[in-house]
Design an enzyme around this catalytic site. Structure first.
Site: not given
Ligand code: 26Y
Length: 803
Positions: A350, A536-537, A542, A644, A648
């Site tokens: 991701h 978004k976060r 971003k 995403t 939406k």
């Molecule tokens: C390793 C840990 C700290 C960690 C925890 C959560 C690393 C990453 C994440 C979450 C990442 C995330 O939400 N990524 C997003 O995933 C979406 C679904 O695929 C994408 O649409 C988006 O671009 C991406 O930033």
């Protein structure tokens, strides 16, 4: 399901008496909610057990979606919708003097995820049930979800989110399905009489993993799958256990499923997180194997009956955990066990951000998970040996699992899976060509793309009923199950009446949102203004900052020329920052301070407003998205894997203002360049800058007077009460290289915004664009995404209908 209003009212009254021994008129909304939740459970329970029974009888292959996060949102309305009884229940309650919308608000919003990745998992389980795919979620039942965000003096403050405080009406504790997870201790291998190595354990800490199951109801199809979330508990003690050591042990064990880590894309190597990862993976794999064994199919055939999906690297320990069970408990030899494991596992990446890539120090893994560590070493040894004969040593060195004293989880997931996918075309290309290029050379056929999707049920049917009604009047409702049918709307592109109706609905949604903001924040919004949304976060990549700098430039333009011809704008932000991410928190404070400055300035005649909603999450998204005119998708090209919220927002008729990043590229392809506003650096240009190191942000500051004025405002006291934050952000942009090219893209972004200001004035033209976006959004339904996973990766097909 078939349910008459009369039957529902009888059932509801009866349930009220059974649960609370009282009459409806005496019940509080929380009780009314609880009773309705219980009733919905009874309505779905038959189909739930029936679905499971059919799966077992048919020995159907099952998919298990392993994810650390499931960002579900409230479930009452979604369950009613999927059961096909939303309107019946709403009417029935109305007759009983109860307003459905009021009791909907009583349900806590379970925030068991950070952002996109967690919400994707929630959309996927909804879509799997709807698409009749035997697919289930596996995760952690965190006692505390993502923190509740408050603003105190403009600063983010985090509060605990105790979502389980009043119980959770949707879950069922399944004590009989509990399993034991072992941590720590010592392990050694001894040769048995037959010559195989057998592991011996000593002194391991045992954790009881107790599953809580939630029904995942398919849309009007009688299918009910399962979301299984694990809770960590102390196993039964023998009588000799000392009381205080028990309490100590209990605290330690229960902390495993206590709280979700609030970081996304910023990895910290904490022991507790590693425990969480192994905990839900081990519990999940054990329970799958236990279930599989009941079918009495030989273990060698596991991959014909089971697919496990690894959602980012967080569940990557599934690979060595399945190996452990096959080797140690099922006594399979290494080659067979490995073959089975790789065929069972698949992995989604991701992110390309290096700071999000998990790597655990070997001391930590080997102490906490001694047997798992041995297995990882052996996987690494065999991989290195095999690949050394086939590839350049430098490639093998770069792709090993164990390197510089660390275990690289992405490498483990890639080597241990038969499929690796990115989440948008551009993202997958970057993985293949750049970030994971070495692996692509080794395993070209493992790589594939699965562009993300969203469920149109929650994000259109539930969130935007007025728009749904319009769509249904125009093209019927086939799109509910075949979302690409939304394309039929294009027939109305030149139908003025339809376009005006669209405009009216958007206006109503904006009024509804404005009311909510007035009530919660005391801010008055003009629904005739352009509602410009970035939700978004909060992350530097971003580029919420780019948005903010542009807002400041508009503000100064209005200060200089109060008569300037600007269409009124409301800029809406929603974003949480990881508590340890200082820079992101500084940006939050800055946005809030600029909001104070602008919202209170009466000289600009209400032309600009900034709304930064507190505690952005699924429930707020459902309110904001239908009211959006503009969807801000302005990450630095190459950095947003997919996004995403872009999907939406487009589905709700917002126009996308975007860089060519993530799924924005595919949105542009779908709607055509005339129906989206694209600006800024392209991915190749970004990489070119990296390559030749020729970006000097300060020269943009020096040469561009508009930008200079805006940036100076950060440090010259213009923005109230944010000197330290302003200085830090200024320095990062001007002196420390501006990592995400904010200054480089500022002019292009401002020009794009100007274009929007003009376009919006032509209502018919604008609504035509909106209509084309809605019509094109069907392709981005997660129903299609999971169907592609099912046929191309998991190899599971629906056979429920056959019986
Ligand atoms: C390793 C840990 C700290 C960690 C925890 C959560 C690393 C990453 C994440 C979450 C990442 C995330 O939400 N990524 C997003 O995933 C979406 C679904 O695929 C994408 O649409 C988006 O671009 C991406 O930033």
């Amino acid at each position: 399901m078939d349910l008459s209003k009369r039957k529902f009212k009888d059932d509801y009254k009866k349930m009220m008496t059974e649960v609370y021994s009282m009459d409806i008129s005496e019940a509080e909304p929380t009780e009314q909610f609880f009773v309705l939740g219980n009733l919905v459970r009874t309505y779905s329970s038959k189909n739930w057990s029936h679905t499971n029974q059919v799966y077992v009888e048919n020995k159907q292959k099952q998919t298990y979606y392993f994810s650390m996060e499931f960002l579900l949102g409230r479930m009452l309305k979604s369950n009613l919708l999927n059961l096909g009884i939303l309107n019946t229940v709403r009417d029935g309650l109305y007759d009983l003097g109860i307003d459905l919308e009021t009791i909907v608000q009583m349900e806590p919003d379970p925030g068991l995820g950070n952002g996109g990745l967690g919400r994707l998992a929630a959309c996927f389980i909804d879509s799997m049930a709807t698409s009749e795919i035997p697919g289930h979620g596996n995760g952690i039942r965190f006692k505390y979800g993502l923190f509740k965000q408050k603003f105190v003096n403009g600063y983010q403050v985090e509060l605990p989110e105790n979502w389980l405080q009043n119980g959770n009406v949707w879950e069922t504790r399944k004590m009989h399905a509990a399993v034991t997870v072992r941590l720590y201790g010592k392990v050694w291998l001894e040769k048995t009489a037959s010559g195989v190595l057998e592991p011996h354990y000593e002194g391991a800490q045992k954790v009881l993993a107790v599953p809580y199951d939630t029904a995942v109801i398919g849309y009007k199809n009688d299918v009910v799958n399962t979301l299984r979330l694990w809770s960590a508990e102390v196993p039964a003690q023998d009588e000799s256990t000392d009381y205080w050591s028990f309490i100590h042990q209990r605290n330690q064990i229960e902390s495993i499923s206590e709280v979700l880590y609030p970081d996304d894309s910023n990895y910290e190597g904490r022991l507790l997180r590693l425990k969480q990862e192994y905990f839900f993976v081990s519990a999940g794999v054990q329970s799958i194997i236990r279930h599989y064994k009941k079918m009495r199919v030989p273990m060698l055939h596991l991959a014909e009956k089971v697919a496990i999906h690894i959602n980012d690297t967080h569940p990557a320990l599934s690979v060595p955990e399945l190996m452990r069970i096959l080797l140690d408990e099922e006594k399979m030899d290494w080659e067979h066990a490995w073959n089975v494991t790789v065929n069972v596992m698949s992995y989604t990446n991701h992110t390309i951000m290096s700071e999000a890539l998990e790597k655990w120090p070997i001391d930590m893994i080997s102490t906490l998970l001694p047997r798992i560590y041995q297995i990882i070493c052996e996987i690494d040894r065999r991989f290195t040996m095999k690949m050394s004969t086939l590839f350049d040593p430098s490639i093998v060195e770069r792709t090993r699992i164990i390197e510089c004293g660390h275990v690289k989880m992405a490498h483990l997931a890639i080597i241990g899976s038969h499929s690796i996918n990115g989440v948008a075309q551009l993202h997958t290309t970057i993985l293949k060509e750049k970030v994971l290029h070495d692996f692509y050379l080794i395993y070209p056929s493992k790589f594939n793309n699965k562009t993300n999707g969203i469920t149109q049920r929650r994000w259109l049917m539930l969130a935007n009923e007025p728009l749904c009604n319009l769509i249904n009047r125009k093209i019927g409702n086939d799109w509910e199950t075949t979302p690409t049918e939304l394309k039929m709307l294009k027939a109305f592109r030149d139908d003025e009446k339809t376009l005006i109706e669209l405009a009216k609905i958007k206006h109503q949604n904006k009024e509804r949102f404005a009311k909510h903001i007035q009530k919660t924040m005391g801010l008055v919004l003009n629904p005739d203004a352009i509602f410009d949304v970035q939700i978004k976060r909060l992350h530097a990549y971003k580029r919420q900052l780019l948005n903010l700098l542009h807002i400041l430039s508009l503000y100064f333009q209005l200060k200089d020329h109060p008569e300037a011809d600007l269409h009124p704008r409301v800029f809406i932000f929603g974003a949480k920052a990881a508590p340890s991410y200082t820079y992101a928190k500084q940006i939050i404070k800055l946005i809030n301070s600029v909001a104070d400055l602008i919202n209170q300035d009466t000289t600009i005649k209400e032309k600009l407003k900034i709304v930064f909603v507190e505690n952005y999450g699924v429930s707020l998204a459902e309110k904001i998205i239908p009211a959006a005119d503009i969807s801000e998708q302005i990450s630095l090209a190459s950095k947003e894997a997919s996004g995403t919220s872009n999907m939406k927002l487009m589905l709700n008729g917002a126009i996308t203002l975007a860089t060519l990043d993530g799924a924005n590229v595919e949105i542009r392809d779908r709607v055509g360049s005339n129906n989206i506003i694209i600006f800024g650096l392209r991915e190749e240009e970004v990489y070119q800058y990296y390559h030749d190191g020729s970006y000097h942000s300060k020269s943009y500051y020096d040469r561009n007077p508009v930008l200079r004025r805006v940036l100076n405002a950060l440090i010259d006291g213009t923005i109230p009460d944010a000197e330290a934050e302003g200085r830090s952000v200024f320095d990062s942009l001007v002196y420390y290289g501006d990592e995400y090219f904010v200054l480089r893209d500022f002019d292009a972004y401002s020009a794009a915004q100007k274009q929007i200001d003009q376009l919006y004035r032509d209502t018919l033209k604008w609504q035509r664009m909106a209509l084309i976006n809605i019509a094109g959004a069907g392709t981005f339904s997660s129903d299609y995404t999971v169907q592609q996973y099912a046929s191309q990766i998991w190899d599971v097909f629906s056979r429920i209908r056959d019986i």
